[in-house]
Structures are given as structure tokens and as C-alpha cells.
Design a protein around this motif. Structure first.
Motif, PDB file in Angstrom:
ATOM      1  N   ARG A 143       0.830  -1.205   0.000  1.00 48.36           N
ATOM      2  CA  ARG A 143       0.000   0.000   0.000  1.00 48.36           C
ATOM      3  C   ARG A 143       0.862   1.251   0.000  1.00 48.36           C
ATOM      4  O   ARG A 143       0.582   2.216  -0.700  1.00 48.36           O
ATOM      5  N   ALA A 147       1.139   4.091  -2.711  1.00 40.58           N
ATOM      6  CA  ALA A 147       0.989   5.493  -2.324  1.00 40.58           C
ATOM      7  C   ALA A 147       2.139   6.312  -2.886  1.00 40.58           C
ATOM      8  O   ALA A 147       1.941   7.422  -3.389  1.00 40.58           O
ATOM      9  N   ALA A 148       3.361   5.760  -2.811  1.00 40.08           N
ATOM     10  CA  ALA A 148       4.519   6.484  -3.326  1.00 40.08           C
ATOM     11  C   ALA A 148       4.424   6.622  -4.844  1.00 40.08           C
ATOM     12  O   ALA A 148       4.736   7.674  -5.406  1.00 40.08           O
ATOM     13  N   LEU A 150       1.862   6.951  -6.561  1.00 47.13           N
ATOM     14  CA  LEU A 150       0.858   7.954  -6.895  1.00 47.13           C
ATOM     15  C   LEU A 150       1.232   9.329  -6.361  1.00 47.13           C
ATOM     16  O   LEU A 150       0.456  10.267  -6.465  1.00 47.13           O
ATOM     17  N   GLY A 151       2.420   9.443  -5.760  1.00 45.00           N
ATOM     18  CA  GLY A 151       2.887  10.740  -5.296  1.00 45.00           C
ATOM     19  C   GLY A 151       2.152  11.272  -4.082  1.00 45.00           C
ATOM     20  O   GLY A 151       1.957  12.474  -3.947  1.00 45.00           O
ATOM     21  N   PHE A 152       1.742  10.389  -3.158  1.00 41.98           N
ATOM     22  CA  PHE A 152       1.046  10.837  -1.954  1.00 41.98           C
ATOM     23  C   PHE A 152       1.963  11.685  -1.068  1.00 41.98           C
ATOM     24  O   PHE A 152       3.106  11.317  -0.813  1.00 41.98           O
ATOM     25  N   ALA A 153       1.438  12.804  -0.575  1.00 42.72           N
ATOM     26  CA  ALA A 153       2.112  13.568   0.476  1.00 42.72           C
ATOM     27  C   ALA A 153       1.699  12.940   1.811  1.00 42.72           C
ATOM     28  O   ALA A 153       0.764  12.150   1.853  1.00 42.72           O
ATOM     29  N   ARG A 155      -0.078  13.968   4.182  1.00 41.10           N
ATOM     30  CA  ARG A 155      -1.501  14.078   4.548  1.00 41.10           C
ATOM     31  C   ARG A 155      -2.377  13.163   3.697  1.00 41.10           C
ATOM     32  O   ARG A 155      -3.447  12.733   4.130  1.00 41.10           O
ATOM     33  N   ASP A 156      -1.927  12.853   2.455  1.00 40.15           N
ATOM     34  CA  ASP A 156      -2.698  11.908   1.642  1.00 40.15           C
ATOM     35  C   ASP A 156      -2.580  10.500   2.214  1.00 40.15           C
ATOM     36  O   ASP A 156      -3.553   9.747   2.264  1.00 40.15           O
ATOM     37  N   ARG A 159      -4.838  10.305   5.061  1.00 43.76           N
ATOM     38  CA  ARG A 159      -6.257  10.234   4.735  1.00 43.76           C
ATOM     39  C   ARG A 159      -6.656   8.874   4.178  1.00 43.76           C
ATOM     40  O   ARG A 159      -7.680   8.311   4.558  1.00 43.76           O
ATOM     41  N   TRP A 160      -5.825   8.327   3.286  1.00 40.17           N
ATOM     42  CA  TRP A 160      -6.249   7.114   2.582  1.00 40.17           C
ATOM     43  C   TRP A 160      -5.817   5.837   3.279  1.00 40.17           C
ATOM     44  O   TRP A 160      -6.392   4.790   3.067  1.00 40.17           O
ATOM     45  N   LEU A 161      -4.740   5.892   4.067  1.00 38.84           N
ATOM     46  CA  LEU A 161      -4.240   4.663   4.687  1.00 38.84           C
ATOM     47  C   LEU A 161      -4.329   4.686   6.206  1.00 38.84           C
ATOM     48  O   LEU A 161      -4.792   3.733   6.828  1.00 38.84           O
ATOM     49  N   PRO A 164      -8.120   5.432   8.164  1.00 38.44           N
ATOM     50  CA  PRO A 164      -9.014   4.255   8.172  1.00 38.44           C
ATOM     51  C   PRO A 164      -8.526   3.169   9.127  1.00 38.44           C
ATOM     52  O   PRO A 164      -9.322   2.539   9.832  1.00 38.44           O
ATOM     53  N   TRP A 255       8.227   6.591   1.542  1.00 39.74           N
ATOM     54  CA  TRP A 255       8.800   7.591   0.653  1.00 39.74           C
ATOM     55  C   TRP A 255       8.178   8.960   0.880  1.00 39.74           C
ATOM     56  O   TRP A 255       8.561   9.919   0.254  1.00 39.74           O
TER      57      TRP A 255
END
Lengths: 500, 232
Positions: A143, A147-148, A150-153, A155-156, A159-161, A164, A255
Motif C-alpha cells: 500500500r 501510495a509512493a 501515486l505521489g502521496f504527500a 496528509r494523503d 487520509r487514505w491509509l 481508516p 517515501w
């Protein structure tokens, strides 16, 4: 049989409870205080544990494995020893008050609600951190990789991992800590007390030993069962509790959190948590060494009693837990859940009160102080031991059960050749926990002991009560050493020649 | 053009060296024995493994120093290509914006991509409610909206049956053709390579060779690959 002991004492308590008089204002105050301090303790522990666990989950540094192991230490730390350490740091004449005094500020006031909550956070912050860290570890590494990609910061990712996951695990962890704190006795005894800071569990003790009002003690015990049983039900319903949490020392590669600010924040959080945990322990060692040389003879006597009780408790526990774990592994799935719930719901003082009522007509309860203490300690460790043993027993049942059957192996041979050797490491760990818990327990013994008998924790409490601080400090260090040694010795015995 | 200049990629102590270039728009199969470093090569290009020497360039820009999300790559792994707790629409939408703030144009692109991979009407489902083939399609829909010029496939279809796998490879070839993306695809199966790749990079013993035409490689494989293909 376990159920018989627990339910028997509960029945005795229920029959003896004098409901006629109803609840006095002091009883209501005890209920309110129990709930209030448990809510505060659980909320603070979890709220502080989330950022610490997040920092540990996304950082790797030298000493990380040691720190994660250290988070497990409060579990086997005798409560009275921890309280002594906290007093040495946060007390009226503790290190922080001394430092405040240098600036002309008044000393800290530790007794009362905030002292009780402080001690509970000290014990449960590490537990919560370990459990939440487990939640982080259960997020698959793929996961974070996705996330990396997709370039998650950060805070992303949150929020997504992470959120929840937290929404799933935190309520259960909160409820478990709430249930543990609700039954708090030793902490309330030493840092609370007085009409405004008495838990129900402590009120049972006071009704018992100061007023010798068995009816009221029994009534309070019924209330305690209702309160803690309700909390345990909620905890069980919210999440299955597994406090053993193996393999937490592998950080997942991340990352998204490389910025200097986040690194600094995480380093600060981890350092603060480590200092909060280590400082009281350091205080125990620092204060204890001088006292250790001049311990009064009663302390050595009490230490011998404690070692004996711990040994008997551990043997009792193994005799109870092994067949229960095997039964649970081979069929009765609901059994460990029920046992775990009973363990949380029925507190030591409730069983103690029940045992007293049962024994009183036939024998002198005070003469049975030590056997009852050993038994109650074994019962209290049972839920944890089952949590440790059942997964192992289940693996054996599924893995080697058929092979043993096909070889025509009988029960005793199976026990000797398969079950005991294969469970050895887990048995050692469970025995170690029990020995350490029993060594440090200050609960039911306080009900039963006459002035001449004492375990080491009780003796230490008496020394603190009579302001013999130096002797108490020495006793604290001795008790700490004994508890750790007991755990280490049992765990070592299991590890040696352990089958993979 | 994708260029690996004396690149040395480290995957927890295991290293792969590569000095090669791939022309833009090419379709490359990455082949070689198990454990030779095929996944490490792709992971290095995508930014999941550290580049400890050399450079990785895309259109003359040094991408070896960028974090994975900022590289011009869309990657599909063997597994874990979708968030299981999010719907297909959300999963695809994350390819456009990690915060999932999508304006109407972006929403239309998501819907179009879902339709394009043949999942019309299934946008509200979670991955667990889809078959293996449908999950692959959902991941491809995200690749489509990501619109990255480099498409890296690390055997994402290896769990699918032969017919389904061929279907997916055709879809990939079509997407790569439509978007002009450069494709690097790890595979064990010479038939896969023959189906969509015009060149093969052979990876063996921690070294990646420059791409060579597929037909030539399959007709006369180098020693390491021949042994692996069972034609030694």
C-alpha cells in the motif's frame, strides 16, 4: 474449574451484598471517580500514543528495536515500583519539583486525580503505542509502495491509509485501557485515596479493612463487576485484543515523510516518550542503590514470601492454561474469549472478597492469605497466558495433530513428545509474565495480610506509608530486580532448546 | 529516450547494473532467470530501489534523484495495485489527484477510462467485488488517467489464466499505442514477448543487457536465457 472459582466467589459476593441500604454518597463518588479517571487515562494514553506510534512506524534508527522492546516493559513492572519512580520524578520532593524550586516555583502536587491519571498513562501509553504500531504494521508494504507511486504527500497517506486503520483499531484499544484503568487498585491506593480520589476497587478495600463491613464490601464488589464487566464487553465487542504483538521491529520503507520538519517532529516525539518512560526507572535505580545496602530484615523475609508465591502462581497457571489452550485449539473457540472477559471483568479484590466470605465460616482467612494470593495471581494472568498459548496450540493441532493420530500416539505421549516441546517458547513467555505479575502484585494480599505476613510489594507500601523512604527505595529496586529476573529466567528456560 | 548510464541499483544488498537506452515509444520485454534482478531493474527506474551509482535519464532529464511519485512512470506490480477499501472510481481518481479533488473534467476522464477498459457500470465497486481480470482492468484504467510516458509492468497479470492474460496484454499494447507510452514489461513467457514486445532486455546475474530485437533474441537466446527457457 476456573469458572467455578470465579463464579463461586462472585456468587458469594452477590449473596452477601446488602442492597437494602442502597448506595451512599461516598459510593457514588467512588463510581464517578472510577469512570472519570478511566476515561481520562484511556483518552490521554491513546491520544499521545498515536503520534508516537506514527513516528516509530515511519522511522528507522539505531536502538529502535530496543525502544520497542522497552515499550513492553511496563507490563511486567510492579505497579508500586512504578509509582515510587513517578513520585521520585513528579512528586513533591521529586526531581521536577526540585528544578521548579530553583526558579522559586511551587512544587508539583501529584496526589489525587492527576497523579492517578499520570500513573495510568505511564503504564498504558506504551501498551497503546505497541498496539497502534501493530495496526500500522498491518498495513501491507504494497500500500505504501502504491501510495509512493501515486505521489502521496504525508496528509494523503494519512487520509487514505492511516486514518481508516486508526478508526478500526483505536476504539478497541481505548476500551481495553478503559477497562484496565477502571479496576485500578494499587495506583489509586498509593496516589489517590481520600473521598475525592477513591476508585470502587479501593472502596472495597477500605470497607473491608478499615470498617470491616463485609456487606458493604460485597455490595461494592457487585458494582465493580457490573462496571468492569460492561467495559470488558464493550472492549471485546469493539476488537479482539491481542497484546502480544510480535515482530514490531521491522520498519516499512516509506517515501512520503522525508522532509526535515517531519523528521524533527518524529525525533522529538520518540525522544519525549522515551524520556517519560525511562526517567522514573532511572529514579528507582538511582534512589534504590544506597537503600539496598541497609534493608531491614522484614524486607528480605517479604522477598522470600514473594518469590514463593510467584513460583506457586506460575505452576498453577501452567496447570490451568495448558489444558485450556489445548481445548480452545481443538474445539471450544469461545472459551478463551470468555476467560479473557472474566479476567478483565472480575478484579482481584472482588475474588478476594468472595474468597474471604467463603472461607470465613470454615477457617481463618488470614491463615490462607498466601495460598489465596497465589491462586488469584494465577487467575489474573490467565487471560494473557491464553492469548500467548492458543495460537501456538492451534498451529500444533492443525499441523501435527493428524500425524500424531496416524502414529497412534496417546495423550501423555503427545503431551511429552509434541505439545510441550513445540510450545516451549510460548510456555516460557507466559510463565515469565505470570511470575513477574505475581511478584509485583499488590492487590488481594492487602485484604488478607495480618501485620506479620507480607509480600514484598505490601512491605514496600508499608515502608512508604511510614515515610521510611530510603528503605522503600531499596525495596523498590529489589522488587524490580526480582520481577525482571523472574520474567527473564522463565523466558530463558523456554527459549533454550526451543523448537522453531 | 530512457537512458540508464552506468546505473547500479541496490535492492537491500542485491544489486543490478545497467548501461542501456530505450527509445521513446518502444515496447520492451524484460526477461531472465528468477532472481536475476528483473524486478529490481524496474523498481530502480520507478524509484522504489536506491540508485547508488550512475544516472537514470528520461528525455535528457535526470529522474534518478526524484521520489517515485514525481517520476514519469506508472507502475503495475504483481499485486497491491489497488486500495481494497476504495471503490474503482476512487482508485482510478487517485491517479489524477492524491487528494481526490476532481473537477467535472477530471471526473469525465475517470469515467471514460473505466469505460475504455471495459468496466462500465462497475465504478462503484470495491476490488474484492471484482474478478481478477476486472481488478487488472481497474488498475489499467488508473494507468490510463495517470498519463505517464513510461509504463512499467512487473508481471501484473501472472495470476490470470492464459486467455485472460493475452486479453490484458492486448489492452496494454493498445493503451501504450494510444498514448505513445514507452513500455517495459517483465515476463517469464516468450509468447508474451513475441505478442507485444519489439525488443528484449535480458537480465542475468545482476546485469541488464541493452535491448535486442525480440525475434533475434527468441531465435538465438544468449546462454543465460537459453538455460532458463529450457533450450540449453
Amino acid at each position: 474449574m476456573v469458572a467455578a472459582i470465579i463464579l463461586g466467589t462472585v456468587a458469594a459476593v452477590a449473596l452477601r451484598a446488602e442492597g437494602g441500604r442502597g448506595l451512599g454518597p461516598a459510593d457514588w463518588a467512588a463510581i464517578r471517580f472510577s469512570v472519570l479517571q478511566a476515561v481520562l487515562s484511556a483518552t490521554l494514553s491513546v491520544a499521545l500514543a498515536i503520534p508516537v506510534a506514527r513516528a516509530l512506524a515511519r522511522r528507522s534508527f539505531p536502538g529502535r528495536a530496543v525502544l520497542v522492546t522497552l515499550l513492553g516493559a511496563p507490563f511486567i513492572l510492579p505497579v508500586i515500583v512504578a509509582v515510587f519512580g513517578l513520585l521520585a520524578v513528579f512528586g513533591r520532593s521529586g526531581w521536577i519539583s526540585d528544578a521548579l524550586g530553583l526558579f522559586g516555583l511551587p512544587p508539583l502536587q501529584i496526589y489525587g486525580l492527576h497523579g492517578v491519571v499520570l500513573a495510568h498513562v505511564f503504564f498504558n501509553l506504551p501498551l497503546a503505542t505497541r498496539l497502534i504500531l501493530q495496526g500500522w504494521r498491518d498495513i501491507p508494504a504494497e500500500r505504501f509502495r502504491l501510495a509512493a507511486a501515486l505521489g502521496f504527500a504525508p496528509r494523503d497517506t494519512a487520509r487514505w491509509l492511516e486514518r481508516p486503520m486508526l478508526a478500526r483499531v483505536v476504539p478497541g484499544i481505548w476500551a481495553v485501557i478503559f477497562a484496565i484503568c477502571l479496576s485500578s487498585f494499587a495506583v489509586a491506593l498509593t496516589l489517590g485515596g481520600g473521598p475525592r480520589a477513591t476508585t470502587v476497587e479501593l472502596a472495597i478495600f477500605q470497607a473491608f479493612s478499615f470498617d470491616f463491613d463485609l456487606g458493604r464490601a460485597a455490595l461494592l464488589a457487585v458494582i465493580q463487576i457490573a462496571l468492569a464487566g460492561g467495559a470488558a464487553l464493550v472492549a471485546l465487542w469493539l476488537s479482539p485484543f491481542d497484546g502480544t504483538g510480535g515482530g514490531l521491529d521491522r520498519p516499512v520503507r516509506r517515501w512520503d515523510s522525508g522532509s526535515a520538519g517531519l523528521r524533527l517532529l518524529d525525533a522529538g516525539l520518540i525522544a519525549a516518550a522515551a524520556v517519560f518512560l525511562v526517567l522514573p526507572l532511572a529514579a528507582i535505580v538511582a534512589d534504590g542503590v544506597p537503600g539496598l545496602m541497609r534493608l531491614p530484615p522484614q524486607v528480605w523475609q517479604a522477598a522470600a514470601v514473594s518469590v514463593a508465591i510467584a513460583a506457586v502462581s506460575t505452576l498453577l497457571l501452567l496447570a490451568l492454561a495448558l489444558p485450556m489452550a489445548w481445548a480452545a485449539a481443538t474445539g471450544a473457540r469461545a472459551l478463551p474469549e470468555a476467560a479473557a472477559m472474566l479476567g478483565i471483568a472480575v478484579s482481584p479484590l472482588v475474588i478476594g472478597t468472595g474468597a474471604f466470605i467463603l472461607v470465613n465460616p470454615v477457617a481463618d482467612p488470614f491463615a490462607l492469605a498466601l495460598p489465596v494470593t497465589a491462586l488469584v495471581n494465577a487467575l489474573m494472568a490467565l487471560p494473557f497466558a491464553l492469548r500467548i498459548l492458543i495460537p501456538g496450540a492451534r498451529d500444533i493441532a492443525e499441523g501435527q495433530g493428524r500425524l500424531a493420530l496416524s502414529l497412534g500416539m496417546g495423550g501423555p505421549a503427545f503431551l511429552r513428545l509434541v505439545l510441550l516441546p513445540r510450545l516451549r517458547a510460548r510456555l516460557g513467555f507466559a510463565a515469565g509474565l505470570t511470575a513477574a505479575l505475581s511478584m509485583g502484585d499488590l492487590g488481594v494480599i492487602a485484604l488478607f495480610a495480618d501485620p506479620d505476613t507480607a509480600t514484598l510489594p505490601l512491605q514496600m507500601y508499608r515502608l512508604m506509608g511510614s515515610y521510611r523512604t530510603e528503605a522503600a527505595a531499596g525495596a523498590a529496586l529489589l522488587l524490580l530486580a526480582l520481577a525482571l529476573a523472574a520474567f527473564w529466567a522463565c523466558d530463558r528456560m523456554g527459549q533454550r532448546h526451543a523448537e522453531a | 529516450m530512457l537512458k540508464l548510464e552506468s546505473a547500479l541499483i541496490d535492492n537491500g544488498g542485491f544489486r543490478v547494473a545497467a548501461d542501456l537506452s530505450v527509445p521513446a515509444g518502444a515496447r520492451i520485454a524484460v526477461m531472465g532467470p528468477s532472481g536475476a534482478g528483473k524486478s529490481t531493474l524496474l523498481g530502480g527506474i520507478a524509484g522504489f530501489h536506491d540508485l547508488i551509482a550512475g544516472r537514470i535519464l528520461w528525455q535528457d532529464r535526470d529522474i534518478g534523484i526524484l521520489p517515485p511519485g514525481q517520476r514519469p512512470c506508472a507502475t503495475l506490480f504483481q499485486d497491491g495495485n489497488l486500495f481494497p477499501h476504495l471503490t474503482v472510481e476512487q482508485n482510478v481518481g487517485l491517479g489524477i489527484d492524491p487528494r481526490l479533488r476532481l473537477d467535472t473534467g477530471a471526473q469525465a476522464r475517470v469515467a471514460l477510462a473505466i469505460e475504455h477498459v471495459g468496466l462500465r457500470g462497475l465504478g462503484g465497486r470495491r476490488p474484492a467485488q471484482l474478478s481478477g481480470g476486472q481488478q487488472s482492468r481497474a488498475a489499467l484504467a488508473r494507468v490510463l488517467v495517470q498519463g505517464r510516458p513510461l509504463l512499467l509492468l512487473d508481471e501484473p497479470f501472472s495470476a490470470l489464466g492464459p486467455a485472460l492474460k493475452e486479453e490484458m496484454l492486448d489492452l496494454v499494447a493498445q493503451i501504450a499505442g494510444d498514448t505513445g507510452a514507452t513500455l517495459l514489461m517483465v515476463t517469464h513467457d516468450p509468447a508474451d514477448a513475441a505478442r507485444i514486445a519489439d525488443a528484449v532486455i535480458v537480465v542475468a546475474e545482476g546485469r541488464a543487457d541493452p535491448p535486442a530485437p525480440t525475434a533475434a533474441v527468441l531465435a538465438d537466446p544468449p546462454e543465460s536465457l537459453a538455460a532458463y527457457l529450457g533450450r540449453g
